[in-house]
Design an enzyme around this catalytic site. Structure first.
Site, short mmCIF file in Angstrom:
data_model
loop_
_atom_site.label_atom_id
_atom_site.label_comp_id
_atom_site.label_asym_id
_atom_site.label_seq_id
_atom_site.Cartn_x
_atom_site.Cartn_y
_atom_site.Cartn_z
N THR A 129 -32.18 -118.64 -67.83
CA THR A 129 -30.77 -118.47 -67.46
C THR A 129 -30.07 -117.96 -68.73
O THR A 129 -30.73 -117.75 -69.74
CB THR A 129 -30.14 -119.81 -67.02
OG1 THR A 129 -30.24 -120.75 -68.10
CG2 THR A 129 -30.84 -120.39 -65.81
N GLY A 130 -28.77 -117.79 -68.71
CA GLY A 130 -28.10 -117.22 -69.89
C GLY A 130 -28.49 -115.76 -70.04
O GLY A 130 -29.18 -115.21 -69.18
N TYR A 175 -31.84 -132.48 -62.38
CA TYR A 175 -31.00 -132.31 -63.58
C TYR A 175 -30.54 -133.68 -64.11
O TYR A 175 -30.75 -134.01 -65.28
CB TYR A 175 -29.80 -131.45 -63.21
CG TYR A 175 -28.88 -131.10 -64.36
CD1 TYR A 175 -29.31 -130.30 -65.41
CD2 TYR A 175 -27.55 -131.54 -64.36
CE1 TYR A 175 -28.45 -129.96 -66.46
CE2 TYR A 175 -26.68 -131.19 -65.39
CZ TYR A 175 -27.14 -130.41 -66.43
OH TYR A 175 -26.28 -130.07 -67.46
N ALA A 204 -27.93 -132.25 -75.95
CA ALA A 204 -26.82 -131.91 -75.04
C ALA A 204 -27.04 -132.66 -73.73
O ALA A 204 -27.85 -132.26 -72.90
CB ALA A 204 -26.78 -130.40 -74.80
N1 LIG Z 1 -21.78 -125.74 -69.37
C1 LIG Z 1 -21.43 -126.97 -69.06
O1 LIG Z 1 -20.35 -127.20 -68.51
C2 LIG Z 1 -22.35 -128.12 -69.39
C3 LIG Z 1 -21.98 -129.40 -68.95
C4 LIG Z 1 -22.80 -130.46 -69.27
C5 LIG Z 1 -23.95 -130.27 -70.02
N2 LIG Z 1 -24.28 -129.02 -70.42
C6 LIG Z 1 -25.54 -128.87 -71.18
O2 LIG Z 1 -25.36 -127.96 -72.25
C7 LIG Z 1 -26.55 -127.18 -72.43
C8 LIG Z 1 -26.21 -125.71 -72.38
O3 LIG Z 1 -25.63 -125.39 -71.11
P1 LIG Z 1 -25.15 -123.91 -70.77
O4 LIG Z 1 -23.99 -124.01 -69.86
O5 LIG Z 1 -25.04 -123.14 -72.03
O6 LIG Z 1 -26.40 -123.39 -69.92
P2 LIG Z 1 -27.04 -121.91 -69.84
O7 LIG Z 1 -27.85 -121.88 -68.59
O8 LIG Z 1 -26.01 -120.88 -70.05
O9 LIG Z 1 -28.01 -121.89 -71.11
C9 LIG Z 1 -29.18 -122.63 -71.17
C10 LIG Z 1 -30.19 -121.84 -71.96
O10 LIG Z 1 -31.41 -122.61 -72.08
C11 LIG Z 1 -32.51 -121.73 -71.85
N3 LIG Z 1 -33.70 -122.48 -71.45
C12 LIG Z 1 -33.90 -123.20 -70.33
N4 LIG Z 1 -35.16 -123.71 -70.33
C13 LIG Z 1 -35.74 -123.31 -71.50
C14 LIG Z 1 -37.03 -123.50 -72.08
N5 LIG Z 1 -37.98 -124.23 -71.49
N6 LIG Z 1 -37.28 -122.92 -73.29
C15 LIG Z 1 -36.34 -122.17 -73.92
N7 LIG Z 1 -35.11 -121.95 -73.41
C16 LIG Z 1 -34.82 -122.52 -72.21
C17 LIG Z 1 -32.01 -120.78 -70.78
O11 LIG Z 1 -32.79 -119.63 -70.64
C18 LIG Z 1 -30.60 -120.51 -71.31
O12 LIG Z 1 -30.61 -119.48 -72.27
C19 LIG Z 1 -27.54 -127.61 -71.34
O13 LIG Z 1 -28.45 -128.55 -71.86
C20 LIG Z 1 -26.64 -128.27 -70.32
O14 LIG Z 1 -27.32 -129.26 -69.59
C21 LIG Z 1 -23.52 -127.94 -70.11
#
Ligand SMILES: NC(=O)c1ccc[n+]([C@@H]2O[C@H](COP(=O)([O-])OP(=O)(O)OC[C@H]3O[C@@H](n4cnc5c(N)ncnc54)[C@H](O)[C@@H]3O)[C@@H](O)[C@H]2O)c1
Length: 317
Positions: A38-39, A147, A116
């Site tokens: 993702t991202g 999740y 996180a």
């Molecule tokens: N955005 C929010 O509102 C929110 C809320 C609560 C918690 N979080 C936590 O913050 C963190 C970041 O969230 P975000 O919104 O930036 O998500 P996002 O999906 O934009 O980014 C997550 C990144 O992690 C990478 N990833 C996933 N599995 C992987 C793996 N096995 N190896 C390497 N990379 C991997 C994805 O490719 C992506 O680049 C996460 O842990 C999420 O649970 C976010």
């Protein structure tokens, strides 16, 4: 003194990329380790020519050598409902094997560690607002459990590494955050509404829209995370905006800020959709001197240009 070096797992994601920017501004060298599930690479494109920034495309569940590190920020995980329902096994894996791997890296390097975590640890909460002392109300086998339970497990592993291996850990419970670099079509409230409003489609509100959410603008969230990273607090800390809005109010605000002519349509509530979510940030205020500065109206305005460009690009795709 040599420059401090940080590993950010998930460093090309929405929050991870903003965290990389903040750490570079703090004087760190930064390695972003990402598998691009993702991202998007676009999120770190502006850092391509920064010699202090390194990008490593890999699955962080696999063993790897990262060199000397002062801090490991474990942010890798699908984070939006659309992503974690689609990538359920990957979500469980990065929140278990990936967390072990990130903690092992921190232990080997003698680095500090931050995990996180999320408000989803509270599930569909029976206590409102949610203080860190609340243990949550989570369905362990429902669609969101991949999740919620992965994050709860990650917190448990992080606490155990602190107890058993003396790793210097932090746990941030992040509440709904929004802003530039979010994926537009990831099922979260604000990007969903922005996408629909900017395309002139009706905004989809689930249930009657009376369920409440709190939304934290990304600069506030990152400020709280950086303050926690610098603190000596090892127990979980909520970082989110306690201002509470119904989903319906939020839809109306998005229509107003975009100047869209869209209307609102109502659809059935998805399973296990939390009715209320609002952080109790007493602890963050007291320990970190932190509180959010950007209210929802301003945050939506600050995000509008990004969402407009993303919606245009998405429409063209
Ligand atoms: N955005 C929010 O509102 C929110 C809320 C609560 C918690 N979080 C936590 O913050 C963190 C970041 O969230 P975000 O919104 O930036 O998500 P996002 O999906 O934009 O980014 C997550 C990144 O992690 C990478 N990833 C996933 N599995 C992987 C793996 N096995 N190896 C390497 N990379 C991997 C994805 O490719 C992506 O680049 C996460 O842990 C999420 O649970 C976010």
């Amino acid at each position: 003194m040599s420059q401090r070096r940080a590993l950010v797992t998930g460093g090309a994601g929405f929050l991870g990329s903003h965290l990389c920017d903040a750490l570079l501004a703090e004087g760190y060298q930064v390695v972003a380790a990402v598998n691009l599930l993702t991202g998007s690479l676009e999120n770190v494109a502006h850092l391509r020519n920064d010699a202090r920034f390194e990008f490593a495309e890999r699955d962080i569940c696999e063993p790897a050598e990262w060199g000397a590190l002062d801090y490991v920020f474990h942010f890798a995980s699908p984070a939006s409902p659309v992503d974690y329902v689609k990538y359920g096994i990957e979500t469980l894996r990065v929140g278990s094997t990936g967390t072990f791997a990130a903690l092992e890296t921190a232990r080997r390097c003698g680095a500090k560690f931050m995990m996180a975590s999320t408000s989803e640890c509270y599930g569909d909460p029976l206590v409102h607002p949610q203080p860190e002392s609340y243990w949550g109300n989570v369905n362990p086998i429902g669609p969101r459990s991949v999740y919620d339970e992965a994050k709860r497990f990650s917190e448990a592993v992080t606490a155990a590494y602190r107890r058993h291996h003396r790793v210097n850990t932090r746990i941030v419970r992040i509440f709904n955050t929004y802003g530039p670099r979010m994926q537009l079509r990831d099922g979260r409230v604000i990007p969903n509404f922005m996408w629909q409003a900017l395309r002139g489609e009706d905004l989809t509100v689930y249930g009657d829209g009376s369920q409440t959410r709190s939304f934290c603008y990304v600069s506030d969230e990152i400020d709280g995370i950086v303050r926690l990273a610098k603190s000596d607090e090892h127990d979980p800390v909520n970082v989110g905006n306690p201002e509470e809005f119904t989903v319906l109010e939020c839809a109306r605000k998005v229509i107003a800020v975009t100047g869209s002519r869209s209307k609102i349509k109502f659809e059935a509530l998805p399973q296990d959709d939390p009715k209320q979510r609002k952080p109790d940030i007493t602890k963050a205020r007291r320990l970190l001197g932190w509180e959010p500065k950007v209210d929802l109206d301003n945050g939506l305005r600050l995000s509008l240009e990004y969402f407009r460009k993303a919606a245009l690009a998405g429409s063209a795709a």
